[in-house]
Structures are given as C-alpha cells and as structure tokens.
Design a protein around this motif. Structure first.
Motif, PDB file in Angstrom:
ATOM      1  N   GLN A   1      79.486  27.489 -85.718  1.00 30.76           N
ATOM      2  CA  GLN A   1      80.519  26.993 -84.806  1.00 30.76           C
ATOM      3  C   GLN A   1      80.674  27.988 -83.673  1.00 30.76           C
ATOM      4  O   GLN A   1      80.661  29.202 -83.901  1.00 30.76           O
ATOM      5  CB  GLN A   1      81.839  26.795 -85.554  1.00 30.76           C
ATOM      6  CG  GLN A   1      81.781  25.665 -86.574  1.00 30.76           C
ATOM      7  CD  GLN A   1      83.101  25.418 -87.253  1.00 30.76           C
ATOM      8  OE1 GLN A   1      83.842  26.366 -87.539  1.00 30.76           O
ATOM      9  NE2 GLN A   1      83.413  24.163 -87.517  1.00 30.76           N
ATOM     10  N   LEU A   2      80.838  27.461 -82.467  1.00 31.41           N
ATOM     11  CA  LEU A   2      80.826  28.285 -81.265  1.00 31.41           C
ATOM     12  C   LEU A   2      82.122  28.105 -80.482  1.00 31.41           C
ATOM     13  O   LEU A   2      82.574  26.965 -80.293  1.00 31.41           O
ATOM     14  CB  LEU A   2      79.636  27.897 -80.383  1.00 31.41           C
ATOM     15  CG  LEU A   2      78.265  27.934 -81.065  1.00 31.41           C
ATOM     16  CD1 LEU A   2      77.200  27.354 -80.150  1.00 31.41           C
ATOM     17  CD2 LEU A   2      77.908  29.352 -81.479  1.00 31.41           C
ATOM     18  N   VAL A   3      82.694  29.206 -80.014  1.00 24.65           N
ATOM     19  CA  VAL A   3      83.919  29.161 -79.220  1.00 24.65           C
ATOM     20  C   VAL A   3      83.742  30.043 -77.994  1.00 24.65           C
ATOM     21  O   VAL A   3      83.568  31.268 -78.117  1.00 24.65           O
ATOM     22  CB  VAL A   3      85.133  29.635 -80.034  1.00 24.65           C
ATOM     23  CG1 VAL A   3      86.388  29.611 -79.160  1.00 24.65           C
ATOM     24  CG2 VAL A   3      85.325  28.767 -81.274  1.00 24.65           C
ATOM     25  N   GLU A   4      83.793  29.415 -76.810  1.00 31.27           N
ATOM     26  CA  GLU A   4      83.636  30.153 -75.552  1.00 31.27           C
ATOM     27  C   GLU A   4      84.993  30.645 -75.051  1.00 31.27           C
ATOM     28  O   GLU A   4      86.039  30.061 -75.335  1.00 31.27           O
ATOM     29  CB  GLU A   4      83.024  29.266 -74.464  1.00 31.27           C
ATOM     30  CG  GLU A   4      81.678  28.675 -74.788  1.00 31.27           C
ATOM     31  CD  GLU A   4      81.778  27.256 -75.310  1.00 31.27           C
ATOM     32  OE1 GLU A   4      80.825  26.487 -75.163  1.00 31.27           O
ATOM     33  OE2 GLU A   4      82.849  26.918 -75.877  1.00 31.27           O
ATOM     34  N   SER A   5      84.941  31.702 -74.261  1.00 24.66           N
ATOM     35  CA  SER A   5      86.121  32.223 -73.584  1.00 24.66           C
ATOM     36  C   SER A   5      85.672  32.988 -72.348  1.00 24.66           C
ATOM     37  O   SER A   5      84.475  33.278 -72.192  1.00 24.66           O
ATOM     38  CB  SER A   5      86.933  33.141 -74.511  1.00 24.66           C
ATOM     39  OG  SER A   5      86.154  34.245 -74.910  1.00 24.66           O
ATOM     40  N   GLY A   6      86.642  33.292 -71.489  1.00 27.47           N
ATOM     41  CA  GLY A   6      86.343  34.121 -70.331  1.00 27.47           C
ATOM     42  C   GLY A   6      86.251  33.398 -69.005  1.00 27.47           C
ATOM     43  O   GLY A   6      86.067  34.023 -67.966  1.00 27.47           O
ATOM     44  N   GLY A   7      86.360  32.080 -69.033  1.00 30.11           N
ATOM     45  CA  GLY A   7      86.317  31.349 -67.777  1.00 30.11           C
ATOM     46  C   GLY A   7      87.574  31.563 -66.956  1.00 30.11           C
ATOM     47  O   GLY A   7      88.537  32.179 -67.416  1.00 30.11           O
ATOM     48  N   GLY A   8      87.545  31.067 -65.727  1.00 28.92           N
ATOM     49  CA  GLY A   8      88.711  31.203 -64.862  1.00 28.92           C
ATOM     50  C   GLY A   8      88.395  30.900 -63.429  1.00 28.92           C
ATOM     51  O   GLY A   8      87.325  30.359 -63.112  1.00 28.92           O
ATOM     52  N   LEU A   9      89.328  31.275 -62.561  1.00 27.67           N
ATOM     53  CA  LEU A   9      89.189  31.074 -61.120  1.00 27.67           C
ATOM     54  C   LEU A   9      88.854  32.408 -60.474  1.00 27.67           C
ATOM     55  O   LEU A   9      89.533  33.414 -60.721  1.00 27.67           O
ATOM     56  CB  LEU A   9      90.491  30.515 -60.553  1.00 27.67           C
ATOM     57  CG  LEU A   9      90.596  30.389 -59.036  1.00 27.67           C
ATOM     58  CD1 LEU A   9      89.575  29.388 -58.510  1.00 27.67           C
ATOM     59  CD2 LEU A   9      92.017  29.993 -58.640  1.00 27.67           C
ATOM     60  N   VAL A  10      87.831  32.419 -59.652  1.00 28.14           N
ATOM     61  CA  VAL A  10      87.404  33.643 -58.995  1.00 28.14           C
ATOM     62  C   VAL A  10      86.942  33.311 -57.579  1.00 28.14           C
ATOM     63  O   VAL A  10      86.466  32.197 -57.326  1.00 28.14           O
ATOM     64  CB  VAL A  10      86.282  34.328 -59.802  1.00 28.14           C
ATOM     65  CG1 VAL A  10      85.039  33.470 -59.863  1.00 28.14           C
ATOM     66  CG2 VAL A  10      85.974  35.709 -59.274  1.00 28.14           C
ATOM     67  N   GLN A  11      87.092  34.260 -56.669  1.00 31.60           N
ATOM     68  CA  GLN A  11      86.609  34.044 -55.310  1.00 31.60           C
ATOM     69  C   GLN A  11      85.102  34.245 -55.234  1.00 31.60           C
ATOM     70  O   GLN A  11      84.516  34.977 -56.052  1.00 31.60           O
ATOM     71  CB  GLN A  11      87.299  35.014 -54.357  1.00 31.60           C
ATOM     72  CG  GLN A  11      88.765  34.697 -54.109  1.00 31.60           C
ATOM     73  CD  GLN A  11      89.353  35.547 -53.003  1.00 31.60           C
ATOM     74  OE1 GLN A  11      88.891  36.659 -52.761  1.00 31.60           O
ATOM     75  NE2 GLN A  11      90.386  35.046 -52.342  1.00 31.60           N
ATOM     76  N   ALA A  12      84.495  33.623 -54.258  1.00 33.10           N
ATOM     77  CA  ALA A  12      83.065  33.794 -54.044  1.00 33.10           C
ATOM     78  C   ALA A  12      82.746  35.279 -53.899  1.00 33.10           C
ATOM     79  O   ALA A  12      83.475  36.021 -53.234  1.00 33.10           O
ATOM     80  CB  ALA A  12      82.616  33.030 -52.802  1.00 33.10           C
ATOM     81  N   GLY A  13      81.662  35.693 -54.546  1.00 31.35           N
ATOM     82  CA  GLY A  13      81.279  37.092 -54.552  1.00 31.35           C
ATOM     83  C   GLY A  13      81.819  37.869 -55.731  1.00 31.35           C
ATOM     84  O   GLY A  13      81.407  39.007 -55.974  1.00 31.35           O
ATOM     85  N   GLY A  14      82.739  37.266 -56.458  1.00 28.92           N
ATOM     86  CA  GLY A  14      83.340  37.925 -57.599  1.00 28.92           C
ATOM     87  C   GLY A  14      82.507  37.813 -58.862  1.00 28.92           C
ATOM     88  O   GLY A  14      81.383  37.284 -58.840  1.00 28.92           O
ATOM     89  N   SER A  15      83.081  38.303 -59.952  1.00 32.02           N
ATOM     90  CA  SER A  15      82.371  38.339 -61.228  1.00 32.02           C
ATOM     91  C   SER A  15      83.247  37.792 -62.354  1.00 32.02           C
ATOM     92  O   SER A  15      84.479  37.861 -62.293  1.00 32.02           O
ATOM     93  CB  SER A  15      81.974  39.779 -61.583  1.00 32.02           C
ATOM     94  OG  SER A  15      81.086  40.314 -60.631  1.00 32.02           O
ATOM     95  N   LEU A  16      82.584  37.255 -63.346  1.00 32.72           N
ATOM     96  CA  LEU A  16      83.231  36.854 -64.589  1.00 32.72           C
ATOM     97  C   LEU A  16      82.284  37.157 -65.744  1.00 32.72           C
ATOM     98  O   LEU A  16      81.051  37.137 -65.559  1.00 32.72           O
ATOM     99  CB  LEU A  16      83.554  35.352 -64.610  1.00 32.72           C
ATOM    100  CG  LEU A  16      84.773  34.849 -63.847  1.00 32.72           C
ATOM    101  CD1 LEU A  16      84.826  33.329 -63.899  1.00 32.72           C
ATOM    102  CD2 LEU A  16      86.050  35.446 -64.399  1.00 32.72           C
ATOM    103  N   ARG A  17      82.858  37.390 -66.902  1.00 35.21           N
ATOM    104  CA  ARG A  17      82.049  37.579 -68.110  1.00 35.21           C
ATOM    105  C   ARG A  17      82.492  36.557 -69.148  1.00 35.21           C
ATOM    106  O   ARG A  17      83.636  36.587 -69.597  1.00 35.21           O
ATOM    107  CB  ARG A  17      82.220  38.982 -68.666  1.00 35.21           C
ATOM    108  CG  ARG A  17      81.274  39.304 -69.815  1.00 35.21           C
ATOM    109  CD  ARG A  17      81.741  40.529 -70.550  1.00 35.21           C
ATOM    110  NE  ARG A  17      80.707  41.120 -71.366  1.00 35.21           N
ATOM    111  CZ  ARG A  17      80.941  41.937 -72.393  1.00 35.21           C
ATOM    112  NH1 ARG A  17      82.200  42.250 -72.701  1.00 35.21           N
ATOM    113  NH2 ARG A  17      79.956  42.442 -73.098  1.00 35.21           N
TER     114      ARG A  17
END
Length: 120
Positions: A3-19
């Motif tokens: 079973q898989l559970v994702e996290s870490g998404g969100g709103l970011v400006q262009a050029g930014g980073s997310l993990r």
C-alpha cells in the motif's frame, strides 16, 4: 501486496522546488521497482520517473531530466521525488506506483495521489 501513501505536494512558484514522498506498507518494499507518474487535468496519466529495487538504475521522461531526481530508502520503505526548477507545465496530480521486478510486470499498485500546482 503493498500500500502506497504519497505526501509533499502543494503550491509553489515557477522555479521553486518540492520533494514528494511515498511511504509503502509491508516488509517487501525492497523487492519492488518504484515509479512516479502524473496526470494533468484533461490529459492521460504519464510516466515521470522509475527506480530499480537497489537504486542501481533510474529512468526519467525527457521533460524532467536534469530537474527531477527519484531516490529510495529501503530501510524506511520510502521513495522520493525531488523536483527542482518547477514549471507551470509540471502541474498535475502525482502518483506513486510499484511493480514486481519480473520482466514486463505492470504497475499494479498505486497511491491516491498528491496535487502539485506550479504558478507562473
């Protein structure tokens, strides 16, 4: 099964980073190949990145090469997607997936997805 559970998404400006993180249940995580896919509104789900069981090999779609990095920590049953230099066209729901390491195996296990929105 896994079973898989994702996290870490969100709103970011262009050029930014997310993990993004994907936590897997079960004691057999290290036996699965892991992947990230995404689906933008009105479009089909598409492959983003793939990592083999021991992290020996990684694969990316052309449009994210050099910006995204997939990795895994088998001790933590987690796979990651580091996303840098994000663009508005990266906006999508991102899904984690798992498959057996056997040849021609399908991506049989999916998470619920996490939304990534990149503003211009």
């Amino acid at each position: 099964q896994v079973q898989l559970v994702e996290s870490g998404g969100g709103l970011v400006q262009a050029g930014g980073s997310l993990r993004l993180s994907c936590a897997a249940s079960g004691r057999t995580f290290s036996t699965y190949e892991m992947g990230w896919f995404r689906q933008a509104p009105g479009k089909e789900r598409e492959f983003v990145a793939h990592i083999t069981r021991s992290s020996g090999s990684t694969y990316y779609r052309d449009s994210v090469k050099g910006r995204f990095t997939i990795s895994r920590d088998n001790a933590k049953n987690t796979v990651y997607l580091q996303m840098n230099s994000l663009k508005p066209e990266d906006t999508a729901v991102y899904y984690c997936a798992a498959r057996s390491a056997a040849p021609l195996s399908a991506w049989n296990y999916w998470g619920q997805g996490t939304q990534v929105t990149v503003s211009s």
